[in-house]
Design an enzyme around this catalytic site. Structure first.
Site, PDB file in Angstrom:
ATOM      1  N   SER A 148      29.317   3.732  -3.252  1.00 27.80           N
ATOM      2  CA  SER A 148      29.346   3.454  -1.932  1.00 27.80           C
ATOM      3  C   SER A 148      30.894   3.037  -1.478  1.00 27.80           C
ATOM      4  CB  SER A 148      28.294   2.434  -1.457  1.00 27.80           C
ATOM      5  OG  SER A 148      28.107   2.367  -0.101  1.00 27.80           O
ATOM      6  N   ASP A 224      19.095   9.021   1.160  1.00 27.36           N
ATOM      7  CA  ASP A 224      20.147   7.702   1.153  1.00 27.36           C
ATOM      8  C   ASP A 224      19.843   7.363   2.764  1.00 27.36           C
ATOM      9  OD1 ASP A 224      22.122   6.188   1.445  1.00 27.36           O
ATOM     10  OD2 ASP A 224      23.040   7.045  -0.155  1.00 27.36           O
ATOM     11  N   HIS A 257      19.819   4.739  -2.019  1.00 30.30           N
ATOM     12  CA  HIS A 257      20.997   4.108  -2.081  1.00 30.30           C
ATOM     13  C   HIS A 257      21.327   3.029  -3.322  1.00 30.30           C
ATOM     14  CE1 HIS A 257      25.204   4.086  -0.392  1.00 30.30           C
ATOM     15  NE2 HIS A 257      25.213   2.503  -0.358  1.00 30.30           N
TER      16      HIS A 257
END
Lengths: 280, 280
Positions: A148, A224, A257
């Site tokens: 991320s 995600d 995620h």
């Protein structure tokens, strides 16, 4: 540069250790974690994978949840997991989870109040590897990866430092921070209002600028929640296509995620890095 | 028995799911986690490993930190991780980490104020497997395992329920709760002052009582801070020797009480269970 051992735990016949050290770049005491595979206990020097975590994380999330130590022990790779920002009561902060402590974005801040301590770019690129290479039985072969915000950090740092890493990978990276809410908020605060100053830290911009090719793998889950608004992997694909950059983008149906996604594919990323870390 | 889905996350091509359900045994809403391997998505019925966690844990610790899903996905085993006690503002509690919520010890309490909700033995042995087997594509082949308080729970429950499980394993289990501080504190509160009432829940006592043999594996780290005072694996060895019980005790130099230890050897325990879960 002195180190204070915080914890040590045997793991897959190697050692997981946490240390505090006084960072001269950041001006605070910083904690990091290192996994030393069994090969390093036997006097062998091993290459290092640097792992940059995402928003809200510390040195602990990856080490506890990714399950990377099993493969690192097999392949003989050390893993270093730094914190995601300077920390402490004297360090500027924000109420949001996406700015301030836990959200350093791997840049050198130029704006008050952030510029006093938020210099994570220099910390990751220079100070931390110098410390690691002076202290532990490691080679100067380095790979870099992250998740991320940290996936973006890994890509951006590798693009700006040709020759420094043998390979780079990312899970669910922010692709174009100048064009997503997380990135715009952080870059405005840390770097100021002039977007020209942001470009040096934006992976999509850097990718378009004909960088030196480096083996690059990105894994992205298609379930995600942050995909469309914050991550935008299509920006990476387009920029890499424009500049002929060797980007391997792996899309995964149904994955989100979380660290459950990272755990599912960390072995593939570790084996990817191992090929280049050990190439002549 | 209705289930409320709390979360679902793809993991190693299977699914990690959390559910809430109203437990009639405990009289509260309980959360549990289940990992369904890819084989279960394809309509195949799979056997189940029940995982009992240790003090302070919930359904999340094992699922996030043990790295068991990789092997479970390969072998086609579902994993069910219940909570370690009833929870809620209306449920009796204690300031200590080792009594009350997060510390149910897998017994049926007989003493006030605990007896109203603390019936984790019946929940684990009866109610939860009934719910799982009525809801998910699983067989009635069951294994049971756990860590510390939960390692003891797994051993104790397997000893008391011959025929119910194909195999049992434990990491760093409490061996003889009647003779260690954690156990004496919990049993005094939940079961009262008469130690005769404690024996039915003590693995070492049960092991001495010529139980029906079951494949049993215990992994114990030798750098475990709780080894001498709380865990005392020598009590298991002596009791198993007395009754000719097939206990496989694996001692591991340098490993501590943490999930880093569990992650290092969970594959060995999963393969151990797989042999018996799939035997004709």
């Amino acid at each position: 540069m002195s180190l204070e051992l915080v914890s040590q735990t045997k793991s897959f016949d190697g050692w997981h250790k946490q240390y505090n050290h006084q960072s001269s770049v950041l001006g605070v005491s910083m904690r990091f974690a290192i996994f030393l595979p069994p090969q390093a206990q036997k006097g062998e020097k091993v290459p290092v994978l640097y792992w940059l975590s995402g928003l809200t994380c510390s040195d602990e999330n990856f080490m506890q949840k990714a399950g990377a130590q099993r493969v690192a022990a097999e392949l003989g790779i050390a893993i270093v997991a730094p914190d995601t920002s300077p920390r402490g009561d004297d360090v500027a902060n924000d109420d949001g989870y996406d700015l301030g402590q836990g959200a350093g974005f791997y840049v050198n801040a130029t704006e008050a109040p952030w510029k006093e301590h938020y210099r994570m770019y220099d910390y990751i690129v220079d100070e931390l590897p110098q410390l690691i290479e002076a202290t532990f039985p490691v080679t100067q072969r380095r790979a870099i990866a992250g998740h991320s915000m940290g996936g973006h950090g890994a890509l951006m740092i590798s693009l700006r430092n040709p020759g420094r890493y043998t390979s780079v990978s990312a899970f669910s990276p922010i692709s174009n921070p100048m064009r997503c809410p997380w990135g715009r908020k952080a870059f405005s605060a840390y770097l100021g209002a002039d977007e020209n100053d942001w470009q040096q830290y934006d992976t999509t911009v850097l990718l378009r600028n004909n960088p030196e090719p480096l083996p690059t793998r990105v894994d992205q889950g298609l379930a995600d929640d942050f995909l469309a608004e914050q991550l935008q992997p299509e920006k990476l694909t387009a920029a890499a296509a424009d500049s002929g950059y060797p980007l391997q983008l792996e899309l995964h149906e149904g994955y989100d995620h979380s660290y459950y996604f990272i755990a599912s594919f960390i072995e593939a990323q570790m084996r990817f890095h191992h090929r280049y870390l050990t190439a002549e």
